[in-house]
Structure formats: C-alpha cells, structure tokens
Enzyme design. Structure first.
Site, mmCIF file in Angstrom:
data_model
loop_
_atom_site.group_PDB
_atom_site.id
_atom_site.type_symbol
_atom_site.label_atom_id
_atom_site.label_comp_id
_atom_site.label_asym_id
_atom_site.label_seq_id
_atom_site.Cartn_x
_atom_site.Cartn_y
_atom_site.Cartn_z
ATOM 1 N N HIS A 38 0.829 -1.216 0.000
ATOM 2 C CA HIS A 38 0.000 0.000 0.000
ATOM 3 C C HIS A 38 0.863 1.265 0.000
ATOM 4 O O HIS A 38 0.430 2.307 0.487
ATOM 5 C CB HIS A 38 -0.956 0.036 1.194
ATOM 6 C CG HIS A 38 -1.700 -1.241 1.433
ATOM 7 N ND1 HIS A 38 -2.947 -1.482 0.901
ATOM 8 C CD2 HIS A 38 -1.350 -2.356 2.108
ATOM 9 C CE1 HIS A 38 -3.345 -2.702 1.264
ATOM 10 N NE2 HIS A 38 -2.383 -3.250 1.998
ATOM 11 N N SER A 42 15.079 21.582 -15.941
ATOM 12 C CA SER A 42 13.875 22.349 -16.223
ATOM 13 C C SER A 42 14.283 23.629 -16.942
ATOM 14 O O SER A 42 15.334 24.200 -16.652
ATOM 15 C CB SER A 42 13.167 22.685 -14.910
ATOM 16 O OG SER A 42 12.379 23.846 -15.075
ATOM 17 N N LYS A 83 16.147 21.868 -10.785
ATOM 18 C CA LYS A 83 15.477 20.602 -11.084
ATOM 19 C C LYS A 83 16.361 19.602 -11.814
ATOM 20 O O LYS A 83 17.169 19.951 -12.656
ATOM 21 C CB LYS A 83 14.230 20.869 -11.959
ATOM 22 C CG LYS A 83 13.093 21.552 -11.245
ATOM 23 C CD LYS A 83 12.547 20.766 -10.068
ATOM 24 C CE LYS A 83 11.728 19.571 -10.506
ATOM 25 N NZ LYS A 83 10.464 19.951 -11.145
ATOM 26 N N GLU A 143 9.918 8.464 -16.553
ATOM 27 C CA GLU A 143 8.530 8.912 -16.776
ATOM 28 C C GLU A 143 8.062 8.540 -18.179
ATOM 29 O O GLU A 143 6.913 8.136 -18.388
ATOM 30 C CB GLU A 143 8.432 10.426 -16.596
ATOM 31 C CG GLU A 143 8.658 10.894 -15.173
ATOM 32 C CD GLU A 143 8.757 12.405 -15.115
ATOM 33 O OE1 GLU A 143 7.722 13.063 -14.992
ATOM 34 O OE2 GLU A 143 9.881 12.933 -15.224
#
Ligand code: ARG
Length: 481
Positions: free
Chosen positions: A157, A278, A284, A291
């Site tokens: 979980h 970024s 970043k 992804e």
C-alpha cells in the site's frame, strides 16, 4: 496502380484517394527481408517439384537477391501505386527478369504470403526483444550483487511494511522480466508454422511441397488448415499481449524510480545522462526517461486494443482489415525495445542511497511483525500476539518512541512473555535474516538467487559483467551501489 496490376477484369484505373488510403507499402516495407526470403524458398520449392524450370528459378533467385541489395542500400523506389511490399518487390523482379519473374507467384496468394512474412518478422522480433530483456537482466543482476548489504523498507500500500534487502527488490524486477522473456519466446514457438501453400484460402492445385518451404524458412512445421492459416492473427495478439505485460512491468519499475528519486524518498540518484533539467527551475533534475517509459506503456496497451478490435467480428478468412495489423505490431516492438534499452542505461548509471534507505527503516514500525512473531514463537497464539504488538505500536506512537525504545516493563505490561532478548529481535538486520525461506530476503537466499540467475544468463551465452559494464554497472567491489 494501373489496371494491368489487377488484370483483365478492370477497366478503370483506381481512384487516387482510394489508392493512398489502401496502400500499405509505407509501413509493410519493413517486411521486405522476410518477403524476399519467403519468395526464394517458394521459388526453389517450385523448381524441386518440377513446377517451374530450374533456369527460371535461378533467374528469380538472382533477381530477388538484386532487389534485396537495392532495398538494403536504400536505393529501391517504393511505389504507392503498387500497394504493398509484395507487389512492389514482385513488379521490380518482373521489370528485371521479365517472364520468369511473372512465374514466381505460381501456387501462392498474397494471403499466405503476408501471413508467412508476418510470422517470420514477428518470430525474429520476439527473439530480439528477449535478448534486450536479457541485457537488462544482466544490468539488474550486477546491481543486485552490489546491494545485498543495503537494507530498505519493503512496502505494501506504499506504506513501509517490513525490511528487505535492496538486492531482493531488484531481483523481484528480474523475476517480472524473466516471465516476460519466456512469454515472448512461447509466442515465437507457437507461431512457428508455415502458412505457405494455403493459397488465398483453399490451398492450391499445384503440387507444392509445404514441408520443404517450412524447413527452408526455419519453421517447425506447417499450419494445419488453409482457411485458418490465412485468417489467423492470434499469434500477433498473444505477442503484443506479452509486450503489454513487459511494458507494464517496465512502467512499474519506472514508477519506483520516479518515486525513489524524489526528495521525499531520496533512495536513488539517477545519472545526469538519463535525467533532464527544467527550462525554468534551475535546481530541477527530473527523471524524464523513467517517466517516458511509464508513459509509453499507454501506446503499447493501445497497440493491443488496436489489434484485437480490428480482428473482432471478422469472418473467415482473409479480410483487408487485417492489413492494419502491422502498424500496432511494429509500434509495440519498437516502443518496448526502446524502453528496455533506456532502462538498462538508467539502472546501470543510477546510484542508490544506502543511508537514506536504512534511515527509512527507523520510522514506520517495520519491526512490529517481529514483536508478534517473537510472542508467537513463545506459544502465544498469533492473533493474540498480533493484537499485543498493535497495542505496543499505539503506545510507542503516543510516547513518540520507536518500539525498541519502549522499556521492558512496558512490553511486559502488555504480555509477560517478553524478555530482554526481544530487543535483539527488533534489529532490522536480524529481522531480515530470520526471513530465511526460499524466495526470501535473508542474505544467503539472496546470494543463491543471484547465483542462479547468473547461471541462467550465462547458460544462454550472456556475458553478464561485460554487458552490465556497458551500461555503467560494475561488479560488487568495483564501485559504490
Ligand atoms: N497488403 C495486404 C495485407 O497486408 C496483403 C494481402 C492482400 N490480400 C488481398 N487479398 N488483398 O494484408
């Protein structure tokens, strides 16, 4: 396409829009190698059977080889008006060698031809992807070897549950991918039957030797029913379904990399080479490759939907709808193959943060099961022991302590079976080591799992360390995890 292509019954040339709409050469030219191989096998068999003259077949084979060379060199002029890869190649052959070329299609239809080409192409593609899975397994195996001594929380979980070894987690990824590999190879084995000789649907009147072409093309045998042979595309469905499984696994692994590389987890740092910055936020470093692997899974699932919906409700036998099988199959392979390679690089170059992982073990009461097991081993029924441990978790929470910070009197107040040795049981390393069953996270079990996977990969001829090193993963002792 001129009326000549379709022969005598056509009086009008096809509509230009209809032609552009129905041509498939833009995508099925990827079958050229298989198409030519199939044609050469067919031609040789025609000669052996006395159906064509040997001299003609010699010309056909030479002509096809010349066309193949032209295609390979990128000099072949693919022509929409010739509709598909088969007609493009056949008409190039006829242009080169004349009448002999026009005899090649004796006893054959594009229906058994395309079914043959797709089986040959897909069989090869399955083996190629299985090889790329092996490559990723080599990287993961070496990473596992480096991380046996790294403890981390195992999750259910997405809540910290029980301690495991990072290597054990990495080996779980290996188990997932190992199944994907065998699913692809199973599909490749099942599809490995030659449809040649099934004709358009009802075989042919020529005395073809189906076994001979099957053997020549590396098939394990021939398809059983001519109607099924030209109509069957379930070999593609099961292959793309296997790719979907693989893609979903790659997506789940990627999701863990995304989570683990967040500030919140801080379990892994992806290498610069597999991350991006970024355009606005200078601080970043984003796990874009992971992804994208996650995102591309949508395409592969879409490819499967594309295929199954296209097939649903088609009557026997061949229907032109089936031409649409190719783009999703090609796309599913291209996408999964790329993802497998990108993840090999991402995981080879990633560095795992042992301190962060082990620090995460300190919070979340991952040792609560140890308390329950401790009591249960001393005769307390497990359900009762579970209850006691739960109450102690509650107490620790109230006092803002960990379980091992509770004193013995507190423990004994809940159950008199607790003794001083309970604190040793709460040690994370000890907790992992007690999980000493086959398939478990204890050190010896993990080492055994690593050894057996290495043996398996090496038995398949994989040079594990060299492959892993190519992706930045170096054997234990050769670098930090
Ligand atoms: N391009 C076609 C396909 O991929 C080849 C088979 C065409 N057969 C036919 N009867 N029109 O399905």
């Amino acid at each position: 396409m001129s009326q000549k292509t379709w022969g005598g019954r056509f009086e009008e040339d096809p509509d230009k829009a209809a032609l552009d709409f129905s041509q498939s050469v833009d995508f099925d030219k990827r079958l050229a190698v298989q198409d030519i191989r199939g044609s050469i096998a067919h031609a040789r068999m025609l000669s052996a059977q006395g159906i064509l003259e040997a001299a003609d077949v010699e010309r056909i084979v030479e002509g096809l080889q010349a066309v193949a060379a032209e295609i390979e060199a990128g000099r072949f002029a693919w022509d929409h008006s010739k509709e598909d890869v088969h007609m493009n190649i056949e008409s190039a052959l006829i242009e080169r060698i004349g009448d002999a070329g026009a005899r090649l299609h004796t006893g054959r239809s594009r229906n058994d031809q395309v079914a043959t080409d797709m089986r040959l192409w897909t069989r090869e593609a399955c083996h190629r992807s299985a090889g790329l899975i092996d490559q990723l397994l080599c990287v993961l195996l070496v990473r596992a070897g480096q991380t046996v001594e790294v403890l981390m929380p195992g999750y259910t979980h997405l809540q910290r549950a029980q301690p495991v070894r990072l290597a054990h987690h990495i080996l779980a990824w290996c188990a997932m991918l190992g199944r994907d590999r065998t699913r692809l190879l199973d599909a490749a084995r099942r599809m490995n039957r030659s449809p040649l000789g099934s004709g358009a649907l009802a075989g042919t009147t020529f005395p073809l030797d189906r076994e001979a072409t099957a053997l020549e093309l590396g098939f394990d045998g021939i398809t059983e029913n001519s109607l099924d042979a030209v109509a069957d595309r379930d070999f593609l469905v099961e292959t793309v379904a296997a790719l979907v499984n693989c893609s979903i696994h790659l997506s789940r692994i990627s999701e863990e990399l995304v989570l683990w590389s967040s500030q919140e987890f801080g379990f892994v740092r992806m290498s610069d080479a597999f991350t991006t910055g970024s355009s606005m936020m200078p601080q970043k470093k984003n796990p874009d490759m992971a992804e994208l692997v996650r995102g591309k899974t949508g395409r592969v699932v879409g490819d499967l939907m594309n295929l199954v919906v296209m097939l649903k409700g088609l009557p026997l036998t061949y229907n032109r709808d089936m031409q649409e099988d190719k783009p999703p199959v090609f796309d599913a392979f291209d996408t999964v193959d790329a993802c497998l390679q990108i993840l090999a690089g991402s995981l080879g170059g990633a560095s795992f943060d042992k301190a962060r992982m082990e620090a995460a073990l300190g919070q979340g009461f991952l040792d609560a099961t140890e308390l329950a097991d401790y009591l249960s081993a001393r005769g307390v029924p497990f359900r009762h022991a579970h209850h006691v441990a739960g109450r102690l978790v509650k107490r620790a929470l109230d006092q803002n302590k960990t379980l091992s910070e509770l004193d013995l009197a507190t423990l004994q107040a809940e159950d008199p079976n607790f003794a001083e040795d309970v604190y040793a049981a709460l040690d994370m390393e000890a907790a992992v080591e007690r999980r000493d069953l086959p398939g478990g996270p204890a050190r010896a079990r993990v080492h055994a799992a690593i050894a057996s996977l290495r043996e398996e990969l090496e038995a398949r001829g994989q040079d594990v360390d060299a492959i892993a090193a190519r992706f930045g993963a170096v054997q234990a002792g050769g670098g930090a995890p």
